[in-house]
Write a protein that holds these residues in place. Sequence first.
Motif, mmCIF file in Angstrom:
data_model
loop_
_atom_site.group_PDB
_atom_site.id
_atom_site.type_symbol
_atom_site.label_atom_id
_atom_site.label_comp_id
_atom_site.label_asym_id
_atom_site.label_seq_id
_atom_site.Cartn_x
_atom_site.Cartn_y
_atom_site.Cartn_z
ATOM 1 N N ARG A 43 1.035 -1.226 0.021
ATOM 2 C CA ARG A 43 -0.236 -0.109 0.073
ATOM 3 C C ARG A 43 0.792 1.243 0.191
ATOM 4 O O ARG A 43 2.236 1.075 0.565
ATOM 5 C CB ARG A 43 -0.906 0.077 1.147
ATOM 6 C CG ARG A 43 -0.432 0.212 2.566
ATOM 7 C CD ARG A 43 -1.267 -0.254 3.701
ATOM 8 N NE ARG A 43 -0.439 -0.298 4.877
ATOM 9 C CZ ARG A 43 -0.016 0.808 5.614
ATOM 10 N NH1 ARG A 43 -0.285 2.180 5.150
ATOM 11 N NH2 ARG A 43 0.677 0.812 6.914
ATOM 12 N N SER A 44 0.460 2.434 -0.680
ATOM 13 C CA SER A 44 1.176 3.677 -0.476
ATOM 14 C C SER A 44 0.274 4.788 -0.583
ATOM 15 O O SER A 44 -0.892 4.856 -0.726
ATOM 16 C CB SER A 44 1.875 3.555 -1.828
ATOM 17 O OG SER A 44 1.327 3.513 -3.045
ATOM 18 N N ASP B 10 -4.053 -0.535 -8.043
ATOM 19 C CA ASP B 10 -4.277 0.902 -8.536
ATOM 20 C C ASP B 10 -3.011 1.135 -9.529
ATOM 21 O O ASP B 10 -2.088 0.596 -9.241
ATOM 22 C CB ASP B 10 -4.208 1.720 -7.269
ATOM 23 C CG ASP B 10 -5.725 1.780 -6.664
ATOM 24 O OD1 ASP B 10 -6.519 1.292 -7.181
ATOM 25 O OD2 ASP B 10 -5.676 2.003 -5.515
ATOM 26 N N SER C 46 -4.556 7.872 -1.800
ATOM 27 C CA SER C 46 -4.257 6.671 -1.342
ATOM 28 C C SER C 46 -4.149 5.415 -2.428
ATOM 29 O O SER C 46 -4.965 5.526 -3.117
ATOM 30 C CB SER C 46 -5.328 6.129 0.005
ATOM 31 O OG SER C 46 -5.088 4.797 0.374
ATOM 32 N N ALA D 244 -3.702 1.432 -3.399
ATOM 33 C CA ALA D 244 -4.029 0.120 -2.850
ATOM 34 C C ALA D 244 -3.447 -0.763 -4.207
ATOM 35 O O ALA D 244 -3.132 -0.302 -4.975
ATOM 36 C CB ALA D 244 -5.395 -0.133 -2.533
ATOM 37 N N ARG D 245 -3.303 -2.006 -3.712
ATOM 38 C CA ARG D 245 -2.810 -3.050 -4.650
ATOM 39 C C ARG D 245 -3.745 -3.006 -5.804
ATOM 40 O O ARG D 245 -5.161 -3.046 -5.848
ATOM 41 C CB ARG D 245 -2.883 -4.415 -4.004
ATOM 42 C CG ARG D 245 -2.458 -5.505 -5.045
ATOM 43 C CD ARG D 245 -2.447 -6.917 -4.199
ATOM 44 N NE ARG D 245 -2.122 -8.142 -4.932
ATOM 45 C CZ ARG D 245 -2.933 -8.835 -5.948
ATOM 46 N NH1 ARG D 245 -4.370 -8.363 -5.817
ATOM 47 N NH2 ARG D 245 -2.646 -9.751 -6.584
#
Length: 323
Positions: A87-88, A103, A98, A100-101
């Motif tokens: 996540r990042s 994206d 934000s 997520a996996r």
Amino acid sequence: MSLKSWHFSTQAISTEQRSQVWREAMTAACLPHSATPISEAFEGDVHGIVSPIGIEFSRMRATPLTISGSFRNQQPALWLALLLEGRSMFVGSGERVSVARGDMLYGPCGLDSTLELYADFRLLYVRVPTSLLHPGLVDPRRLSAGMLPADSSLTRVLAAMLRAVGDELEYFDADHIHPIEVAVSEFLTASLTGHVAAYTLGDRKRSEHFVRICQAIDQQLGNADLSLNTITEQQHVSSRYVQKLFEDAGMSFTGYVRERRLERCRQELMSPAHRALSVSEICFRWGFNDAAHFSRSFRARFDMTPRECRKGGGVVIDEAESA
């Protein structure tokens, strides 16, 4: 031009050398890096390939990391970043988003942005030369960084393909990567057209119509009889309307058709998968009806002859073959 690959890893590297190795890895991927030494606990590796037509794929795996700034010394390109695991938080154009996996982020190379990667992560980073994008439809100079819409079917298909590329990156060769090269540039252009609608033509409805016209042209590039009248009859619009759309996008109908045909020919000349086709066969396959005119146009566009392009792709030329 053959497939190029490279790999950097901090594994089995002394603590003193890790910062230098990681800077080299980031430089190879054309990603910005800090001069601050990485921590002793940091671990990471990057595996990259450069396709024959210049698309770069880099898969990164590392412990928490922040990538910030921009890598200035590179050719004009558009980047994509697909988070495979982790996540990042992405910071671009003054907004924090934000991630997520699954994206997918994008942006023009050379524009500052920040990606804060938390916990252990895997990331696929792709650089697509601007020369491979549809002229007039995607202008990186008018784009800011952002996230491709997750609710778009085009984005989902592109993300699924890139996820598979990330998983299989070490095993690709020049034959296997060619259809992916073509698909990435086409899907990326189609996914981004909505983002440039307000910039290309100033009106979303006209921009969407322009995109449909360009797609109709692309589907018929192999038809040597393709003309302005063909498209206007299919689209039920006037010739002047189509000409004005292309003028507003900074090109002409004829110029767009020629550009797209030349790019298709260049891709196949460089592709090992099309080595059985002669230069003339490729020329006629994409709508040119005069080999000599094609050769002159190709040289004017790419500063090399079709035969020189094929030789650069590592394909043996029959000296008796005409260009």
